[in-house]
Each structure stands twice: as C-alpha cells, then as structure tokens.
Design an enzyme around this catalytic site. Structure first.
Site, PDB file in Angstrom:
ATOM      1  N   LYS A   1       0.842  -1.203   0.000  1.00 51.60           N
ATOM      2  CA  LYS A   1       0.000   0.000   0.000  1.00 51.60           C
ATOM      3  C   LYS A   1       0.878   1.254   0.000  1.00 51.60           C
ATOM      4  CE  LYS A   1      -3.896  -2.348   2.121  1.00 51.60           C
ATOM      5  NZ  LYS A   1      -4.558  -2.796   3.353  1.00 51.60           N
TER       6      LYS A   1
ATOM      7  N   GLN B   1      -4.558  -1.376   9.635  1.00 52.21           N
ATOM      8  CA  GLN B   1      -4.514  -2.694   8.992  1.00 52.21           C
ATOM      9  C   GLN B   1      -5.144  -3.758   9.891  1.00 52.21           C
ATOM     10  OE1 GLN B   1      -3.402  -3.377   5.790  1.00 52.21           O
ATOM     11  NE2 GLN B   1      -4.085  -5.467   6.146  1.00 52.21           N
TER      12      GLN B   1
ATOM     13  N   ASP C   1     -10.592   3.554   4.267  1.00 52.03           N
ATOM     14  CA  ASP C   1     -10.906   2.124   4.191  1.00 52.03           C
ATOM     15  C   ASP C   1     -12.426   1.915   4.196  1.00 52.03           C
ATOM     16  OD1 ASP C   1      -9.574  -0.194   3.864  1.00 52.03           O
ATOM     17  OD2 ASP C   1      -9.214  -0.601   5.996  1.00 52.03           O
TER      18      ASP C   1
END
Ligand code: NAD
Length: 282
Positions: free
Chosen positions: A52, A96, A119
């Site tokens: 990422k 994450q 996200d």
C-alpha cells in the site's frame, strides 16, 4: 473463459491518478498523505502494508507507516489515531486488520474520523454507502465492481451470490450489487447447503477466507467468478477461495489469484485518499 486480469486497468487508472495528483500538488501545496497503522507482526499484513505504501508513493502521495508491537495497549494506538485525525497534513488513515485480540473491532471502527476513513469502515460511511450517498467506496468491493465494468460484465437483473458477510467485504459488496440491480444471495457460516444456493448464481463473489472452498459443483455453467480470498499453499504459491483448476473450465469469466482483486483493492484505497485530500482542501 475471460481471465479478468487487473493489470491493464490498474495501469490506466494509476497513470490518470498520477496526473491528477500532480495537478493537485500545485493547488493544495502538498501531496495527498496516507497514514497506515500496523499492530503486530502478521506476515501477510506486513506485505499488504508495504504494498500500500509503495503504491501510494508511486502516484506521488506521501505515506507513513506506524508500527506497533503485538502487546501494545489499544489506548496507545487510539492516541496516535486521534493525533492523526487532528493533523491537517494527513488525508487518509488506515488501520490494517486483523488486529490483536486485545482490540475490540466494534470500538476501533469508530476511531478514524469519517472524513479520513479511506478504508470505508466507519459506521457513518457504511450508512452513507447503503443510503446511496457514498463518501468513500469500500476498497475491495469497489475494486471488484471496477474490474467487472472494465471487462463489460453487468450484474443488472442477474443472480449474484456473495460468500461471506464481513463488514469489510461481504456486507458492503452485497449492498453495492443490490444498488446495481442484482438479486443477491448471501452465504455465510450458518448457511445450509451453500453449494446448491451458489449454483443458482450468474455471478459468484467468494470472500469466505476458506482455501478453495468453491469447487466445480458450486458453479453454474457460464457463471462469472470473482475470487476475493488470498491464501498461501504449501508450495508457497498463492490461491483463493475458489478452486481455479476445477472451476475455470465451467466459468465464462474469472479473476486470477494473484493479479485480480488484490491490486484493485489498493487502487481504490489510493483513489479514496486522493478524494479525501480534495475534500480537505475544499
Ligand atoms: P472474514 O473472516 O472477516 O469473513 C469471512 C466470512 O466468510 C464470514 O462472514 C463467514 O461467515 C464466511 N465464511 C467463512 N467460512 C465459510 C464457509 N465455509 N462457508 C460459507 N461462509 C463462510 O474475512 P474477510 O476479511 O471478509 O476476507 C475474506 C477473504 O478475502 C480472506 O481470504 C481475505 O484474505 C481476503 N481479502 C482479500 C482482499 C483483497 O484485496 N483481495 C481484501 C480483503 C480480504
């Protein structure tokens, strides 16, 4: 059988995003900035986080990764998230998953400010999405739909089977398919006879996190299969939730693992971060 490789689409969208980012740097006076938080040393998460960050830098964003030991108290991570929430130089924040068991997923989903939740996990953003007013697109489901569009596969009027009901993939994907006029069957751990239900579907979206769960007897001839799962086999190769070998001769189109949904997820994360920077700057 059409192999739905993400590469040509990624190349196109990444080039376009790079150009837009260049222009934005001139108006905003800085590059879009992504902060990534990793707790623990899960090897797959370490690879995802590094991919990422690399992708963010490749389009001209700045990206910072904050790493914590597995034993870090949740309060400490929460404090960092609050700092990042208040920092006007940060546009997007990603925590994450999976997190260690000491963290409550129900609490963590409220931590990141909705405006920086690239996200798309904050309940406010999920509510906006299901109401048809998305602020951000959930990365994996939106990536899947972009891939279908690129290969000109339309779910309108079709039966779609989503395997899995997580907040990050299964639930938002089902809601986005509904918004595109699909009739959605959702399969989960409590579903009886999942293969018979799945076999009715024109489109199969496998996100169960169970290696090669979908076998040829789950697939209607000519179905389109999108494999969202990622697993490592004993020989070190990657595979998905679908048994590629037995299902690919029956399917009309299918995503590869790797090279299908994974890169699309990262692409949408970048596009959300760009959008967050635009929103902050306006
Ligand atoms: P999760 O574990 O949170 O959810 C899995 C869901 O599948 C649950 O709702 C569960 O009820 C259901 N399920 C599990 N076993 C099942 C079975 N045997 N039959 C029917 N339903 C079953 O997982 P997640 O975060 O949604 O991720 C799913 C998979 O997708 C994982 O393999 C993950 O690594 C992968 N993933 C890939 C990407 C990507 O970018 N490609 C992104 C996110 C997740």
């Amino acid at each position: 059988m059409i192999l739905m490789n993400a590469k040509p689409l990624i190349e196109k969208r990444r080039e376009f995003l790079k150009e837009k980012t260049n222009a934005l740097v001139h108006t905003l006076g800085r590059a879009p900035a992504l902060a990534v938080i990793l707790v623990g040393s899960n090897p797959a998460s370490q690879i995802y986080v590094s991919n990422k960050s690399k992708a963010a830098e490749s389009v001209g964003f700045t990206s910072e990764t904050f790493q914590f030991e597995e034993s870090t108290p949740p309060q400490k991570v929460y404090e960092l998230v609050q700092q990042l929430n208040e920092d006007p130089a940060i546009d997007g924040i990603l925590i994450q998953r999976p997190l260690p068991n000491s963290f409550s997923n129900q609490e963590v989903m409220f931590w990141v400010l909705p405006e920086k939740d690239v996200d798309c996990l904050h309940p406010e953003n999920i509510g906006l999405l299901t109401s048809g007013l998305p602020r951000f697109n959930p990365c994996t489901p939106a990536g899947v739909l972009l891939l279908l569009d690129f290969y000109q596969l339309t779910v309108d009027g079709k039966i779609a089977c989503v395997i899995g009901r997580s907040n990050i993939v299964g639930k938002p994907l089902a809601s986005m398919l509904l918004a595109r006029n699909a009739s959605v069957i959702q399969i989960h751990r409590g579903t009886k006879n999942p293969s018979a239900l799945c076999k009715q579907a024109d489109f199969i979206f496998a996100a169960a996190g169970s290696k090669k769960l979908v076998q040829s007897d789950w697939v209607k001839p000519g179905a389109v299969i999108v494999d969202i799962g990622i697993h490592r086999e004993e020989n070190g190769k990657l595979c998905g939730d679908v048994d590629f070998e037995s299902t690919s001769p029956i399917a009309s189109a299918m995503t590869p693992v790797p090279g299908g949904v994974g890169p699309m997820t990262i692409q949408v994360l970048l596009e959300n971060t760009y959008q967050a920077a635009i929103n902050q700057g306006s």
